[in-house]
Design a protein around this motif. Structure first.
Motif, PDB file in Angstrom:
ATOM      1  N   TYR A   1       0.851  -1.189   0.000  1.00 48.46           N
ATOM      2  CA  TYR A   1       0.000   0.000   0.000  1.00 48.46           C
ATOM      3  C   TYR A   1       0.889   1.243   0.000  1.00 48.46           C
ATOM      4  O   TYR A   1       1.862   1.313   0.755  1.00 48.46           O
ATOM      5  CB  TYR A   1      -0.891  -0.008   1.238  1.00 48.46           C
ATOM      6  CG  TYR A   1      -1.499   1.337   1.569  1.00 48.46           C
ATOM      7  CD1 TYR A   1      -2.666   1.759   0.924  1.00 48.46           C
ATOM      8  CD2 TYR A   1      -0.913   2.188   2.509  1.00 48.46           C
ATOM      9  CE1 TYR A   1      -3.220   2.993   1.224  1.00 48.46           C
ATOM     10  CE2 TYR A   1      -1.468   3.413   2.822  1.00 48.46           C
ATOM     11  CZ  TYR A   1      -2.622   3.816   2.171  1.00 48.46           C
ATOM     12  OH  TYR A   1      -3.169   5.031   2.463  1.00 48.46           O
TER      13      TYR A   1
ATOM     14  N   SER B   1      -5.421   4.266  -7.224  1.00 49.27           N
ATOM     15  CA  SER B   1      -6.854   4.357  -6.967  1.00 49.27           C
ATOM     16  C   SER B   1      -7.379   5.763  -7.235  1.00 49.27           C
ATOM     17  O   SER B   1      -6.824   6.739  -6.766  1.00 49.27           O
ATOM     18  CB  SER B   1      -7.114   3.993  -5.506  1.00 49.27           C
ATOM     19  OG  SER B   1      -8.494   3.947  -5.279  1.00 49.27           O
TER      20      SER B   1
ATOM     21  N   ARG C   1      -8.429  -6.755   0.249  1.00 51.52           N
ATOM     22  CA  ARG C   1      -9.534  -5.905  -0.173  1.00 51.52           C
ATOM     23  C   ARG C   1     -10.842  -6.285   0.532  1.00 51.52           C
ATOM     24  O   ARG C   1     -11.666  -5.460   0.855  1.00 51.52           O
ATOM     25  CB  ARG C   1      -9.718  -6.026  -1.689  1.00 51.52           C
ATOM     26  CG  ARG C   1     -10.476  -4.875  -2.225  1.00 51.52           C
ATOM     27  CD  ARG C   1     -10.267  -4.592  -3.712  1.00 51.52           C
ATOM     28  NE  ARG C   1      -9.777  -5.684  -4.500  1.00 51.52           N
ATOM     29  CZ  ARG C   1     -10.477  -6.185  -5.521  1.00 51.52           C
ATOM     30  NH1 ARG C   1     -11.657  -5.744  -5.795  1.00 51.52           N
ATOM     31  NH2 ARG C   1      -9.962  -7.138  -6.233  1.00 51.52           N
TER      32      ARG C   1
END
Length: 82
Positions: free
Chosen positions: A4, A33, A80
């Motif tokens: 991340y 994203s 997720r």
DNA sequence: GTTGAGCGTT
């Protein structure tokens, strides 16, 4: 494992991120994203590296590093689905 | 500006 990357500059693109992480190993996947409604970047991304060792190295080297005027936050991503 | 999609149904 997936990485991340948070606190990204909104100027950073998925390709930019991939290039930076490629410096520490093979980037299998890079995902920036974006807000589905507005299409603007949300300021975080996910990276898949070729091996766990490469990912750990990239995290160690890039977490807290300044990139495009922002101090990156890099760590292992959560799954997720929760 | 901190954890990923989809939006004709999670």
């Amino acid at each position: 494992m997936t990485i991340y990357v948070g606190n990204l500059s909104y100027d950073a693109t998925q390709n930019d991120i991939q290039e930076v992480f490629s410096e520490y190993g093979t980037v299998k996947k890079a995902h920036l994203s974006t807000d589905r409604e507005t299409g603007r970047p949300r300021g975080f991304a996910f990276i898949d590296m070729g091996s766990d060792a490469e990912e750990e190295k990239a995290i160690a080297e890039l977490d807290g590093a300044e990139w495009m005027g922002r101090t990156l936050k890099v760590n292992k991503a959560r799954p997720r689905e929760n």
